[in-house]
Design an enzyme around this catalytic site. Structure first.
Site, PDB file in Angstrom:
ATOM      1  N   CYS A 137     -55.005  -0.636 -22.980  1.00  0.00           N
ATOM      2  CA  CYS A 137     -55.777  -1.878 -22.772  1.00  0.00           C
ATOM      3  C   CYS A 137     -57.227  -1.699 -23.201  1.00  0.00           C
ATOM      4  CB  CYS A 137     -55.775  -2.287 -21.301  1.00  0.00           C
ATOM      5  SG  CYS A 137     -54.202  -2.144 -20.469  1.00  0.00           S
ATOM      6  N   ASP A 138     -57.838  -0.588 -22.813  1.00  0.00           N
ATOM      7  CA  ASP A 138     -59.301  -0.478 -22.892  1.00  0.00           C
ATOM      8  C   ASP A 138     -59.817   0.575 -23.871  1.00  0.00           C
ATOM      9  OD1 ASP A 138     -59.507  -2.451 -20.933  1.00  0.00           O
ATOM     10  OD2 ASP A 138     -59.325  -1.003 -19.317  1.00  0.00           O
ATOM     11  N   CYS A 184     -55.991   2.226 -17.949  1.00  0.00           N
ATOM     12  CA  CYS A 184     -55.079   1.838 -19.034  1.00  0.00           C
ATOM     13  C   CYS A 184     -55.745   2.056 -20.388  1.00  0.00           C
ATOM     14  CB  CYS A 184     -54.662   0.375 -18.873  1.00  0.00           C
ATOM     15  SG  CYS A 184     -53.543  -0.182 -20.168  1.00  0.00           S
TER      16      CYS A 184
END
Ligand code: NDP
Length: 316
Positions: free
Chosen positions: A142-143, A139
């Site tokens: 997300c990261d 992701c």
């Protein structure tokens, strides 16, 4: 034969969607029972740090966030159970479900929050750094932030891979995209956007042989051109995999309307309703577009409110 348990509300799955549904349903006195499923806490338990969920100014680890959501649901006496639902029958007026140990549950309302699982390459080195939170992620939204100013690699050639490569290109000095065939699967507009981004290098006909690391984190990727056979190392600190997701909806096949890739179809856009009255869906099991903890939590709330209204309309 074991006794049948009859309940008002069964929530299947324990990511942000399921726990949020449990918080709302419990506070509405629906006495929800939640089965956590195979991976209690869901996909976020493989995420290191969550920095984009409002209300956590300093960020929070994925597993810790799930512990807090579970505690919040338990505070309102939601019945959280370790175990999973292996079979359902929604063909009659009663919604029937069975747990892995054969227990039969009849639920007036059901909230499906079984989520989706990111696909990975399956290489031992990839799994090693994924499990230790050392630079493998599925992701970018997300990261990606953790790799700003660094070099990353992303595997995949669909719309997700293109979208995520473009997202990473704004944070990272260089993004190398590994495409296993000689062409993209993504729509032309998405592929063109990637091709026209100067700091994205696309390697076609390229497979990942190994994710390289120093024992603490990723340092590169060993790749091989499937046409020439040439191998080379690409330095990177983040290795992103965007090769698709699989919604966890197999047990609902034949009862709940699914799209061609297995995602649950909403019966009415903008609601949590499925084609079966009394059965609602929240989170990634019906979402291939946003896939965020916050959107899953939002739809968990919607499903609990829809279930509450359904019960009220039935005179409960
Ligand atoms: P897709 O299934 O569309 O694409 C998966 C990609 O991963 C393919 O290119 C496939 O390669 C590649 N792949 C699969 N396995 C491997 C492997 N082992 N090694 C290397 N590559 C591999 O998934 P997406 O998540 O991209 O998209 C899912 C759906 O969501 C699609 O319908 C998409 O259009 C939609 N979507 C739309 C967006 C938008 O419109 N903004 C954004 C994101 C998704 P190959 O082509 O060789 O099979």
């Amino acid at each position: 034969m074991s006794e049948i348990e009859t309940i008002n509300c069964l929530i299947i799955g324990s990511g942000p969607a399921g726990y949020t549904a449990a918080i709302y349903a419990a506070r509405a006195d629906m006495k929800p029972v939640l089965y956590q499923g195979m991976q209690p806490g869901g996909q976020l338990t493989t995420t290191n740090e969550v920095e984009n969920f409002p209300g956590y100014p300093d960020g929070i680890s994925g597993p810790e966030m799930m512990v807090q959501l579970e505690a919040q649901a338990k505070r309102f006496e939601a019945d959280i159970r370790f175990g999973f639902i292996t079979k359902v029958d929604f063909s009659g007026p009663v919604h029937k479900c069975w747990t892995e140990d054969g227990k039969e549950i009849h639920a007036k309302t059901i909230i499906i929050s079984t989520g989706a699982s990111a696909k990975y390459l399956g290489l031992p080195s990839e799994q090693k750094y994924l499990e230790m939170g050392g630079g493998v992620s599925a992701c970018a939204v997300c990261d990606g932030f953790f790799y700003r100013g660094q070099e990353t690699v992303i595997v995949g050639a669909g719309d997700s891979a293109c979208e995520e490569a473009h997202y990473l290109s704004k944070l990272c000095t260089k993004v190398t995209m590994l495409v296993r065939k000689e062409e993209f699967r993504a729509s032309k507009i998405m592929a063109d956007r990637v091709k026209n981004t100067p700091n994205i290098e696309i390697l076609f006909n390229t497979d990942t042989v190994e994710v390289l690391g120093d024992g603490n984190g990723v340092t590169g990727a060993l790749v091989k051109n499937s046409v020439s056979g040439e191998e080379k190392t690409i330095p990177c600190t983040g290795f992103f995999v965007a090769i698709g997701h699989k919604p966890n909806t197999d047990i609902f096949k034949g009862f709940i309307d699914l799209d061609e890739t297995g995602y649950i179809k909403y019966a009415e856009p903008g609601t949590s309703l499925t084609n079966v009255p009394g059965v609602f869906v929240a989170g990634d099991a019906a979402d291939k577009r946003y896939r965020q903890a916050i959107t899953a939590a939002g739809t968990g709330c919607m499903a609990a409110l829809d279930a509450e209204r359904y019960l009220a309309a039935q005179g409960h």
